[in-house]
Write a protein that holds these residues in place. Structure first.
Motif, mmCIF file in Angstrom:
data_model
loop_
_atom_site.group_PDB
_atom_site.id
_atom_site.type_symbol
_atom_site.label_atom_id
_atom_site.label_comp_id
_atom_site.label_asym_id
_atom_site.label_seq_id
_atom_site.Cartn_x
_atom_site.Cartn_y
_atom_site.Cartn_z
ATOM 1 N N GLU A 165 0.818 -0.960 -0.009
ATOM 2 C CA GLU A 165 0.011 -0.042 0.000
ATOM 3 C C GLU A 165 0.755 1.155 0.131
ATOM 4 O OE1 GLU A 165 -2.948 0.005 3.190
ATOM 5 O OE2 GLU A 165 -3.781 -2.119 2.515
ATOM 6 N N LEU A 166 1.968 1.031 0.262
ATOM 7 C CA LEU A 166 2.978 2.144 0.271
ATOM 8 C C LEU A 166 3.517 2.568 -1.074
ATOM 9 C CD1 LEU A 166 5.304 1.569 3.261
ATOM 10 C CD2 LEU A 166 4.014 3.756 2.905
ATOM 11 N N CYS A 167 3.410 1.662 -2.059
ATOM 12 C CA CYS A 167 3.737 1.896 -3.640
ATOM 13 C C CYS A 167 3.448 3.310 -3.726
ATOM 14 C CB CYS A 167 3.413 0.815 -4.305
ATOM 15 S SG CYS A 167 4.111 0.771 -6.024
ATOM 16 N N PRO A 168 2.018 3.795 -4.056
ATOM 17 C CA PRO A 168 1.408 4.960 -4.672
ATOM 18 C C PRO A 168 2.138 6.099 -3.719
ATOM 19 C CG PRO A 168 -0.425 3.551 -3.951
ATOM 20 C CD PRO A 168 0.749 2.828 -3.334
ATOM 21 N N VAL A 169 2.441 5.915 -2.661
ATOM 22 C CA VAL A 169 3.007 7.250 -1.783
ATOM 23 C C VAL A 169 4.439 7.294 -2.357
ATOM 24 C CG1 VAL A 169 3.606 7.943 0.481
ATOM 25 C CG2 VAL A 169 1.510 6.662 0.285
ATOM 26 N N LEU A 170 5.236 6.211 -2.408
ATOM 27 C CA LEU A 170 6.539 6.395 -2.668
ATOM 28 C C LEU A 170 6.724 6.736 -4.093
ATOM 29 C CD1 LEU A 170 8.261 3.697 -0.520
ATOM 30 C CD2 LEU A 170 8.336 6.068 -0.094
ATOM 31 N N GLU A 171 5.580 6.451 -4.886
ATOM 32 C CA GLU A 171 5.723 6.931 -6.399
ATOM 33 C C GLU A 171 5.643 8.544 -6.413
ATOM 34 O OE1 GLU A 171 2.976 4.595 -8.501
ATOM 35 O OE2 GLU A 171 4.276 2.861 -8.853
#
Length: 169
Positions: free
Chosen positions: A137-143
């Motif tokens: 779930e952190l993927c969009p945040v880090l993108e």
């Protein structure tokens, strides 16, 4: 004024402590003890000028604690890109990290439930790391962070070009 550390200075300080002090003498005594570091430890605890953070602020602070550390976001970017990775692959892929630091960062991420560590009973032992559903779930945040970093880099390069153009003009 008496030389600090002399016998007369010690007697003076003892006499000042032994007698009742008014406010001026107390301030003088503090100055004396601060200068000669004898019996009083001075502590300073700054008071914030800001109001306490609301509940949402404290929740964000707790979430950021999961990601704080020099290598954690780099580890997460590698796991996002490659999926499951072995310890040695992570070590080779992250330039400049020591084994000790990599182990500490991986354990901390595992402790917070962001990654999962799988140990295979082989000789030599095989250890793999992958993202948990919470970690994915952190993927969009880090993108989003990556996009911001790219825009920032472009802005810095544009600013450098403008400065060079002004110098040559």
């Amino acid at each position: 004024m008496l030389p600090i550390g002399s016998d007369d200075d010690r007697i003076f300080r003892w006499k000042v402590r032994a007698h009742s002090l008014n406010i001026w003498q107390a301030a003088t005594l503090q100055e004396l003890t601060i200068k000669c570091d004898t019996y009083m430890e001075v502590r300073y605890s700054p008071k914030s000028k800001c109001e306490p953070a609301p509940v949402a602020g404290s929740i964000v602070e707790e979430a950021l604690k999961v990601l704080e550390g020099r290598w954690k976001m780099v580890i997460l970017f590698h796991l996002f890109r490659n999926g499951t990775m072995r310890f040695s692959e992570l070590g080779r892929g992250i330039v400049g990290v020591t084994q000790k630091m990599l182990i500490q960062q991986l354990r901390d991420l595992e402790h917070h439930g962001v990654i999962i560590r799988t140990v295979y009973p082989e000789v030599p032992p095989k250890v793999e790391y992958s993202l948990t559903p919470l970690g994915k779930e952190l993927c969009p945040v880090l993108e989003g962070l990556l996009l911001w970093a790219e825009k920032r880099q472009q802005a810095i390069e544009t600013q450098k070009k403008n400065v060079k153009a002004k110098k040559t003009a």
